[in-house]
Scaffold this active site. Structure first.
Site, PDB file in Angstrom:
ATOM      1  N   ARG A  17       0.812  -1.222   0.000  1.00 54.48           N
ATOM      2  CA  ARG A  17       0.000   0.000   0.000  1.00 54.48           C
ATOM      3  C   ARG A  17       0.848   1.276   0.000  1.00 54.48           C
ATOM      4  O   ARG A  17       0.570   2.184  -0.787  1.00 54.48           O
ATOM      5  CB  ARG A  17      -0.999  -0.024   1.164  1.00 54.48           C
ATOM      6  CG  ARG A  17      -2.159  -0.994   0.905  1.00 54.48           C
ATOM      7  CD  ARG A  17      -3.035  -1.148   2.130  1.00 54.48           C
ATOM      8  NE  ARG A  17      -2.239  -1.612   3.267  1.00 54.48           N
ATOM      9  CZ  ARG A  17      -2.656  -1.586   4.523  1.00 54.48           C
ATOM     10  NH1 ARG A  17      -3.838  -1.106   4.815  1.00 54.48           N
ATOM     11  NH2 ARG A  17      -1.884  -2.034   5.490  1.00 54.48           N
ATOM     12  N   ASN A  35      -6.659  -2.704   1.568  1.00 52.09           N
ATOM     13  CA  ASN A  35      -6.638  -4.170   1.620  1.00 52.09           C
ATOM     14  C   ASN A  35      -8.064  -4.677   1.735  1.00 52.09           C
ATOM     15  O   ASN A  35      -8.880  -4.060   2.418  1.00 52.09           O
ATOM     16  CB  ASN A  35      -5.891  -4.655   2.865  1.00 52.09           C
ATOM     17  CG  ASN A  35      -4.390  -4.535   2.713  1.00 52.09           C
ATOM     18  OD1 ASN A  35      -3.871  -4.370   1.610  1.00 52.09           O
ATOM     19  ND2 ASN A  35      -3.686  -4.635   3.822  1.00 52.09           N
TER      20      ASN A  35
END
Ligand code: ZN
Ligand code: ZN
Ligand code: FE
EC number: 6.2.-.-
Length: 760
Positions: A17, A35
């Site tokens: 990320r 996520n």
């Protein structure tokens, strides 16, 4: 324009990320990343060119521990958003995103470890999103700190700031810690005050320098460490572990130290330094000072580099070369909990170096060998588990319970298979507990419940008994069929191919003993085309522990006198001859491994073994390098198939040994004979089946010489050759083969054979 991007694979907990965040910011894109149950979901909004380039950037700039399986792009309606953000995870019940495997300390963390100005200077638990513990500390999914054994350590403000900063290397590094808030070391030793923190490291180093043994809590379990140059210390450890011969692994401070004691080629160096940090088998340098008891009588050393900051500290301050062997006695699994270590390992060690970060799942050190310049995994555990292997068939969730020795289990779901770490010998009670633990844990980590179980045909394997008692629909799979299918699965193939399955002994379809088979194989079934001439196992199991019994059987079968076994006490020899003559308690087995045993004893290399495969390993070890001429052998075709008659070899070998030839030449010639026999049998099988691909599997293909010679001869004859790499050719790969076959059968509607509960 706005697009949604779905990224699948091992993309959580690996710094993906923050990478997306930086890439989007640098490309001037707005949107979000988060996520979820399927992996990572990204929305990007901005100029068309920037959007076009973005998926390619994701693949090219993915962080080191990330494994991208798929990137799917879909158009979305633009929202006119400004700025890019990391959104909260959206996770539910399903857990399709993969748990990463444990990774060795990265260069950045290593630099901090050695920097006196850094707040993590000499902190043995330094880690980041590029490195550190994963599989071994995860309790449940989805993967975040609250579901790991790090949940008991509350982040201090400095660590929390890193954890929440998308610009930091520690953004959502779940095991993030520092000396102020993280796990602490402790050394316990009888007659010493307990030491903590850096004092514990110094105290452990003092014990090691004094020739003592320290039980060290590692990533996947406790290891026993002692100075690898101190013969007295290593010999003492052997006695304590009740392990007379089986080689110990060595951990070297760095690559330079590894090169000082072994010949490290490019492939070997890459493996040593890889994130998985396996034990790598490498040719030993003679006279380099390694204690003879480390690997008695073997030309290779098992070497590894430090996988964790703690190991780095111990090797930086202490001896530069440490024996690091599983913390266990004999065949038991590796010790995991502190209580276990203090109870079971304290008698073996002078000190126990423990800490309060709990190991949730055990994982032994993995073992790799280089064959034909490519890695071959012999034991798959820490660093590789739970990386999945793709399967050809997407079947309902199913469990494959493997074999008995070098046991593993495998869970298949949705077109991929996840192998457990190496478990060990299931006949051991503690190992059986480990087996049960993994069977309970794998489905939880993958978010599925098995709906069927695949198992071996051997009725006495603990794994088979578990399958029978499970009440699940069962898919029985023949052992050597599973070996070859494992090799096929690794290569994403379904056959048909010719399969060479060479191992010790496995159960044939009629309860007979196989292990030297040439089969025509696909995922539906197999046909036996050829086999090695069987040898009688005088005394059954006893013959497997005593290769001289096999030498005796091979000599008698070839019509040879027993003068080469004159060193065996006459009454014992006579008793075995009597069993063989009467055909009592002497089942015949085609196992290639049994031929290795017989030849090892004929050459007086090994008469009795203390660990599985010992005679074969030592016979390979003594073989003279370079080319060797084969001994004669014959192909004897019959109605059921072709027997490879090795009696001519036994006669020639015996004559040569009587003439004074040594084991070095005899072993080299024996290897060449087996390779030529494989080549000849495959040539004949190709005429019959038109199959031009050969898969090599079974424990015997851990043998580099056999594998390299078979592959060279087969390739020379125009065959395509498939060999193992990512999954062991030994019984550690059986569960994968069973899973591939069962998934195929269930996906194609063949169904599982449902048999009621075993009355036992
Ligand atoms: Zn790191
Ligand atoms: Zn902290
Ligand atoms: Fe096997």
């Amino acid at each position: 324009m706005r697009r949604g991007i779905r990224v699948r694979g091992a993309v959580q907990g690996v710094g993906f990320r923050p990478t997306v965040f930086r890439l989007a910011r640098d490309a001037g894109l707005a949107g979000l990343v988060r996520n979820d149950d399927d992996g990572v979901w990204i929305e990007v909004e901005g100029a068309p060119e920037a959007l076009e380039a973005f998926p390619g950037l994701l693949r090219a700039r993915a962080p080191p521990l990330c494994r991208i399986d798929a990137v799917e792009v879909a158009p979305l309606a633009p929202l006119g958003e400004a700025g890019f953000r990391v959104a909260a995870s959206a996770t539910g019940l399903a857990a399709r995103a993969a748990i990463p495997s444990d990774a060795a300390t990265c260069d950045e963390c290593l630099r901090e470890l050695g920097d006196p100005g850094d707040r993590r200077h000499r902190y043995p638990f330094v880690n980041c999103t590029d490195c550190g513990p994963r599989y071994t500390i995860v309790r449940d999914v989805p993967y975040d700190r609250a579901r790991t054994t790090m949940d008991r350590f509350a982040l201090c403000p400095a660590c929390r700031a890193e954890y929440e900063d998308p610009g930091s290397r520690r953004f959502h590094a779940e095991p993030n810690a520092c000396p102020a808030c993280g796990p602490r070391l402790e050394l316990r030793a009888p007659g010493r005050p307990a030491a903590t923190g850096d004092a514990a490291v110094s105290a452990a180093v003092a014990v090691l320098r004094g020739g003592g043994v320290v039980a060290v809590k590692g990533l996947g379990g406790y290891l026993l460490a002692t100075d690898a140059r101190d013969e007295a210390a290593v010999a003492r450890l052997r006695v304590a572990k009740r392990r007379p011969h089986r080689p110990f692994a060595i951990m070297a401070r760095d690559l330079a130290e590894a090169r000082a004691v072994a010949e490290v080629d490019e492939a070997g160096a890459a493996l040593l330094a890889s994130r998985a940090r396996p034990i790598v088998l490498l040719p030993a340098r003679l006279g380099a000072g390694v204690a003879p008891s480390v690997a008695p009588g073997l030309p290779e050393l098992g070497l590894m580099l430090p996988p964790t900051p703690l190991h780095h500290l111990l090797l930086a301050d202490g001896p530069r070369l440490l024996v690091m062997t599983s913390g266990n006695v004999s065949e038991e699994p590796i010790a995991r909990s502190d209580a276990e270590a203090l109870e079971r390992l304290a008698p073996l060690a002078d000190a126990v170096l423990l800490h309060d970060r709990e190991i949730h799942a055990r994982a032994d050190d993995s073992v790799v060998r280089v064959v034909d310049g490519r890695p071959l995994i012999l034991r798959r555990a820490r660093g590789f588990v739970p990386e999945p292997v793709p399967l050809l068939d997407a079947a309902p969730p199913l469990l494959a319970v493997g074999a008995e020795l070098k046991a593993t289990v495998c869970l298949a779901r949705g077109g991929e298979a996840v192998l457990s770490p190496h478990l060990g010998d299931l006949s051991n009670v503690e190992t059986h507990r480990f087996f049960a633990e993994v069977i309970e844990r794998l489905p939880r980590l993958l978010g599925v419940r098995p709906e069927a179980v695949a198992h071996d045909l051997h009725p006495d394997y603990a794994s088979t008994r578990w399958a029978l008692a499970s009440g699940l629909p069962r898919v029985p799979v023949q052992h050597h069929h599973a070996h070859v299918a494992a090799c096929l699965a690794e290569h994403g193939r379904g056959g048909p191919v010719l399969g060479i399955a060479f191992d010790g002994t496995g159960c044939g379809p009629a309860g007979d003993l196989w292990g030297g088979e040439v089969l025509a194989v696909d995922l539906r079934g197999f046909r036996r085309l050829a086999w090695l001439r069987p040898i009688a196992l005088a005394g059954g199991e006893a013959a497997i522990r005593a290769p001289w019994r096999l030498a005796c059987a091979a000599l008698l079968d070839a019509g040879e006198p027993l003068d080469l076994l004159a060193r065996i006490p006459p009454p014992r020899l006579a008793a075995v001859c009597d069993l063989l003559a009467r055909g009592v308690a002497s089942p015949r087995a085609t196992g290639a491994g049994r031929w290795f045993d017989a030849v090892a004893a004929l050459c007086a290399v090994r008469d009795e073994i203390s660990y599985e495969g010992q005679a074969a390993v030592e016979l390979e070890g003594v073989a003279a390098p370079g080319e060797a001429a084969p001994y004669p052998f014959a192909l004897a075709p019959g109605r059921a198939g072709t027997e490879v008659d090795l009696r001519p070899m036994v006669r020639a070998l015996a004559a040569e040994l009587r003439g004074g030839a040594g084991a070095a030449s005899a072993s080299a010639r024996f290897h060449e004979t087996l390779a030529r026999a494989v080549g000849a049998a495959c040539g004949r099988a190709r005429e019959e089946t038109r199959l031009g691909t050969v898969a090599l599997s079974g424990g015997c293909f851990q043998n580099r010489r056999l594998s390299e010679r078979c592959a060279a001869l087969l390739a020379g004859a125009g065959f395509e050759v498939l060999r193992h790499g990512k999954v062991p050719p030994n019984d550690g790969g059986i569960a994968l083969g069973q899973a591939a076959i069962a998934a195929h059968r269930l996906a194609r509607g063949g169904g599982a054979a449902h048999v009621p509960r075993d009355p036992r």
